[in-house]
Design an enzyme around this catalytic site. Structure first.
Site, short mmCIF file in Angstrom:
data_model
loop_
_atom_site.label_atom_id
_atom_site.label_comp_id
_atom_site.label_asym_id
_atom_site.label_seq_id
_atom_site.Cartn_x
_atom_site.Cartn_y
_atom_site.Cartn_z
N ARG A 50 0.85 -1.19 0.00
CA ARG A 50 0.00 0.00 0.00
C ARG A 50 0.89 1.24 0.00
NH1 ARG A 50 -4.50 -1.60 4.65
NH2 ARG A 50 -5.46 -3.37 3.52
N ASP A 52 2.11 5.07 -0.19
CA ASP A 52 1.54 6.30 0.35
C ASP A 52 1.29 7.33 -0.75
OD1 ASP A 52 1.65 5.31 2.95
OD2 ASP A 52 3.64 6.16 3.33
N ARG A 200 11.19 6.13 3.83
CA ARG A 200 11.39 7.58 3.77
C ARG A 200 12.12 8.10 5.01
NH1 ARG A 200 5.67 9.83 2.88
NH2 ARG A 200 6.76 11.83 3.11
#
Length: 253
Positions: A50, A52, A200
């Site tokens: 999934r 972002d 990230r």
């Protein structure tokens, strides 16, 4: 019901992420809406990861169940027709067994992050790289990256809204390398699964090492602290790509 695996490529900029949402555009919603044009009913597809908001994909994998027996080529062509003009493409489609699951059958996910180090504005790669205006020390970044390999409690690099049951994950690969594009850097990640914002968070922290603001030992200390406050800044999403998914039997081989 016949099941099909889809290899999906997309530009994540116009979407709120992969997962369908009631009030915002999503990649999952776009594909499910296209499927409903082919077989009018509610469709629910599953994906390997999934992503972002703003994150791209080169080789996302999803699966769908259809009522009709579609030729994979015709199904992919029809989906691509109904996905226009959205920046989403079905680049491969194959029939798979009923026990294939895009998420639960996956052994490993591969992510790629692209950085461009230069002062001049980004033109051709705008929206697809993270621009840093100063050169980065790649050797120092790799030194720090090596400390994150293996199984660890990654609480420091986990979003406060992460819903994973445990912060313990195993990172199989984290490499930082210069690429042919002048001043380009690629960071590659391989793991069975990742925490929310883990990649990230890694990149934002490694960039601080490359710029000289943090040392590789600071990254080790941050990992050991198991404290989100010890994490460096979270980098923007537009340099991140879901680059591939590994399965016991590669569906698109």
């Amino acid at each position: 019901m016949p099941r099909y695996a889809l290899q999906v490529e997309y530009d994540g900029a116009p979407f709120s992420g992969w997962q369908r949402q009631k009030t915002h555009a999503s990649v999952q919603g776009a594909i499910e809406d296209a499927l409903a044009r082919l077989e009018p009913r509610a469709h629910t597809i599953a994906a390997a990861g999934r992503t972002d908001a703003g994150v791209h994909a080169m080789a996302q994998v999803a699966h769908c169940d259809m009522t009709r027996n579609w030729t994979p080529f015709r199904l992919s062509e029809a989906l691509n027709y109904h996905l226009k003009p959205l920046p989403v493409a079905i680049v491969n489609c194959v029939a798979v067994d009923d026990d294939f699951h895009a998420r639960f059958s996956a052994l490993e996910r591969q992510y790629l992050f692209r950085i461009l180090c230069r002062r001049a504005p980004v033109t051709h790669q705008r929206g697809f790289v993270w621009q840093i205006k100063n050169r980065l020390d790649i050797a120092a970044m790799q030194n720090a990256a090596d400390r994150l390999l293996g199984e660890h409690d990654f609480t420091t690099f986990r979003s406060t809204i992460c819903q994973a049951k445990t912060p313990v994950k195993t990172l199989d690969r984290l490499t930082v390398s210069e690429v042919e594009t002048p001043h380009g850097i690629e960071v590659h990640f391989d793991a069975r699964s990742f925490l929310h914002n883990q990649v990230r968070s890694f990149v934002g922290t490694l960039e601080r090492v490359g710029s000289g603001s943090l040392s590789p030992q600071d990254v080790q200390d941050a990992l050991d602290a198991r404290d989100r406050a010890a994490c460096g800044p979270v980098c923007p999403p537009h340099g991140l790509y879901l680059a591939g998914v590994t399965y016991p039997k590669p569906p698109f081989a």
